[in-house]
Write a protein that holds these residues in place. Structure first.
Motif, PDB file in Angstrom:
ATOM      1  N   THR A   1       0.842  -1.187   0.000  1.00 48.61           N
ATOM      2  CA  THR A   1       0.000   0.000   0.000  1.00 48.61           C
ATOM      3  C   THR A   1       0.880   1.240   0.000  1.00 48.61           C
ATOM      4  O   THR A   1       1.724   1.417   0.889  1.00 48.61           O
ATOM      5  CB  THR A   1      -0.919   0.018   1.234  1.00 48.61           C
ATOM      6  N   GLY A   2       0.703   2.081  -1.004  1.00 47.41           N
ATOM      7  CA  GLY A   2       1.446   3.329  -1.058  1.00 47.41           C
ATOM      8  C   GLY A   2       0.789   4.370  -0.172  1.00 47.41           C
ATOM      9  O   GLY A   2      -0.415   4.578  -0.223  1.00 47.41           O
TER      10      GLY A   2
ATOM     11  N   SER B   1      -3.484   2.093  -2.854  1.00 50.43           N
ATOM     12  CA  SER B   1      -3.078   3.399  -2.321  1.00 50.43           C
ATOM     13  C   SER B   1      -4.010   3.790  -1.193  1.00 50.43           C
ATOM     14  O   SER B   1      -5.223   3.581  -1.282  1.00 50.43           O
ATOM     15  CB  SER B   1      -3.116   4.467  -3.420  1.00 50.43           C
ATOM     16  N   ALA B   2      -3.431   4.368  -0.151  1.00 44.05           N
ATOM     17  CA  ALA B   2      -4.236   4.816   0.982  1.00 44.05           C
ATOM     18  C   ALA B   2      -4.618   6.282   0.888  1.00 44.05           C
ATOM     19  O   ALA B   2      -5.429   6.754   1.693  1.00 44.05           O
ATOM     20  CB  ALA B   2      -3.462   4.581   2.281  1.00 44.05           C
TER      21      ALA B   2
ATOM     22  N   GLY C   1      -8.861   3.392  -3.974  1.00 39.98           N
ATOM     23  CA  GLY C   1     -10.120   2.686  -4.209  1.00 39.98           C
ATOM     24  C   GLY C   1     -10.031   1.534  -5.185  1.00 39.98           C
ATOM     25  O   GLY C   1     -11.051   0.913  -5.502  1.00 39.98           O
ATOM     26  N   ARG C   2      -8.828   1.222  -5.669  1.00 43.51           N
ATOM     27  CA  ARG C   2      -8.670   0.156  -6.659  1.00 43.51           C
ATOM     28  C   ARG C   2      -7.474  -0.714  -6.275  1.00 43.51           C
ATOM     29  O   ARG C   2      -6.491  -0.224  -5.724  1.00 43.51           O
ATOM     30  CB  ARG C   2      -8.460   0.749  -8.047  1.00 43.51           C
ATOM     31  N   ARG C   3      -7.560  -1.996  -6.574  1.00 43.51           N
ATOM     32  CA  ARG C   3      -6.444  -2.916  -6.327  1.00 43.51           C
ATOM     33  C   ARG C   3      -5.923  -3.434  -7.664  1.00 43.51           C
ATOM     34  O   ARG C   3      -6.645  -4.099  -8.407  1.00 43.51           O
ATOM     35  CB  ARG C   3      -6.892  -4.088  -5.459  1.00 43.51           C
ATOM     36  N   ASN C   4      -4.679  -3.120  -7.981  1.00 46.03           N
ATOM     37  CA  ASN C   4      -4.033  -3.609  -9.192  1.00 46.03           C
ATOM     38  C   ASN C   4      -3.084  -4.752  -8.849  1.00 46.03           C
ATOM     39  O   ASN C   4      -2.513  -4.783  -7.749  1.00 46.03           O
ATOM     40  CB  ASN C   4      -3.269  -2.488  -9.894  1.00 46.03           C
TER      41      ASN C   4
END
Length: 313
Positions: free
Chosen positions: A106-107, A145-146, A166-169
Motif C-alpha cells: 500500500t502506497g 493506495s491509501a 479505491g482500486r487494487r491492481n
C-alpha cells in the motif's frame, strides 16, 4: 540520500527476471528506432538546407511525402503496436495461483506499507519499505493506495504499476538471482515524492525460510527506559510493536524496525544515530512526512528510544 538503499540507483535496462525482460526489449527497440528516425530527419534537414537543387526538389515531391510521411510511419507504428502488445500481453497479472506467495503493498505519503498474506488472504507478517521474496518463485503483488496516486516500480523485476485510491491492481515479479533491487514511486504524489524509495530483497529459498521464521517467531519480552518512553510519549498511537500494548496503524509497524536496511523509505541508513535523528527531527530530514518532531526528548531519552528501536530485530 538514496545511497541508504541497496540496489540504488535502479538499473532500468538490466532485467533480473522474466517480467522485466519484455519491457527491456521493447525499451531498446523504441530507443534504437527513435535514434534511426532522428538520423533520417537530420539527413533530410541537411539535404533541404545544403543539398543540390535537384535533390531538394526530389525530396519535396509528392511521392516522397506520401511514402516518407504517410506509408512508412503508418506501417512502422502499426507493426510496433502489434509487436508491443504481443510482447507485453503475458505480463498482465491475474488472480493468485494455487500456493503462490501474495503480498499487499500500500502506497502512503510517503512510505510503503507491506503486508504478507496467507492462503485465505489473512495478514501473516507486517513490514514497511522493503519486500522480501524467494529467488525463482513468482510473487503476486496486490497494489493499493491509501491516499493519492502512487506507482510501484522496480525496473529490474517488472514494469511500473499505478496504485490508485479505491482500486487494487495486480503485478507479478520474480527475481532470478539473490540480491537487493532498488525501487521508487514513479508517479508524483506530493512534496516528498522523490524520497519515497524501497527495496526488494531476493533470498535463496533457505535464507527466505529463515527470514520468514524470524518474522513469525514471538518477539522477546523487553523492558527498560526505551519501551517506557515509547508508550508514554504517544508513539503507540501511530505505530504497532507485536507483543506490546502498541497497536497503532497510522504509521509503519515497528516490530522489526531494527532489521530494516534504511529509515524514512530509503533515505537514511538504519543505525542508532539515524534513529535518534529521525525521532527528534524527522521534518527536517523528510519535510512534510506525517511524523511530528519530538524535540522534547533529552539526549539520554533519545538514546534510550533509539537503542530500543535498534534492538527490534
Amino acid at each position: 540520500m538514496k545511497a541508504a538503499l541497496g540496489g540504488w540507483p535502479p538499473a532500468v535496462l538490466d532485467p533480473a527476471g522474466p517480467y522485466a525482460e519484455p519491457i527491456t526489449r521493447l525499451a531498446w527497440a523504441l530507443l534504437l528506432g527513435g535514434t534511426a528516425v532522428l538520423l533520417i530527419v537530420l539527413a533530410a534537414l541537411a539535404v533541404a538546407l545544403w543539398g543540390k537543387p535537384a535533390l531538394r526538389k526530389r525530396l519535396g515531391g509528392d511521392r516522397t511525402i506520401w511514402i516518407g510521411g504517410v506509408v512508412f510511419p503508418g506501417v512502422v507504428l502499426t507493426a510496433l503496436l502489434v509487436w508491443g502488445l504481443w510482447l507485453t500481453g503475458s505480463l498482465q497479472a491475474t488472480a493468485a495461483r494455487a500456493g503462490e506467495m501474495r503480498v499487499r503493498v500500500t502506497g502512503e505519503m510517503w512510505w510503503w506499507r507491506v503486508t504478507y498474506l496467507g492462503e485465505r488472504g489473512e495478514t501473516v507478517i507486517r513490514d514497511a519499505n522493503e519486500l522480501h521474496v524467494p529467488v525463482g518463485q513468482p510473487v503476486l503483488l496486490e497494489l493499493e493506495s491509501a491516499d493519492v496516486l502512487h506507482s510501484f516500480w522496480v525496473p529490474r523485476l517488472a514494469g511500473k504499476m499505478d496504485m490508485i485510491p479505491g482500486r487494487r491492481n495486480l503485478l507479478r515479479i520474480r527475481a532470478e538471482q539473490p540480491g537487493t533491487y532498488g525501487g521508487q514511486c514513479a508517479e508524483y504524489c506530493g512534496g516528498a515524492h522523490a524520497l519515497m524509495g524501497f527495496v526488494v530483497v531476493a533470498h535463496t529459498p533457505e535464507s527466505f525460510a529463515r527470514w520468514r521464521a524470524e518474522r513469525l517467531a514471538p518477539p522477546p519480552p523487553v523492558s527498560g527506559r526505551g519501551p517506557e518512553l515509547f508508550l508514554a510519549s504517544g508513539c503507540a498511537g501511530c505505530h504497532a510493536i507485536r507483543g506490546t500494548p502498541a497497536n497503532g496503524t497510522a504509521g509503519p509497524d515497528l516490530t522489526h524496525v531494527g532489521a530494516r536496511r534504511s529509515l524514512g523509505a530509503g533515505i537514511l541508513p538504519n543505525n542508532r544515530g539515524t534513529l535518534a535523528g529521525w525521532i527528534a527531527d524527522s521534518q527536517t530530514i523528510k519535510p512534510g512526512n506525517r511524523m511530528p518532531n519530538y524535540k522534547q526528548f533529552s539526549p539520554d531519552d533519545l538514546n534510550a528510544l533509539a537503542a530500543y528501536m535498534e534492538s527490534l530485530k
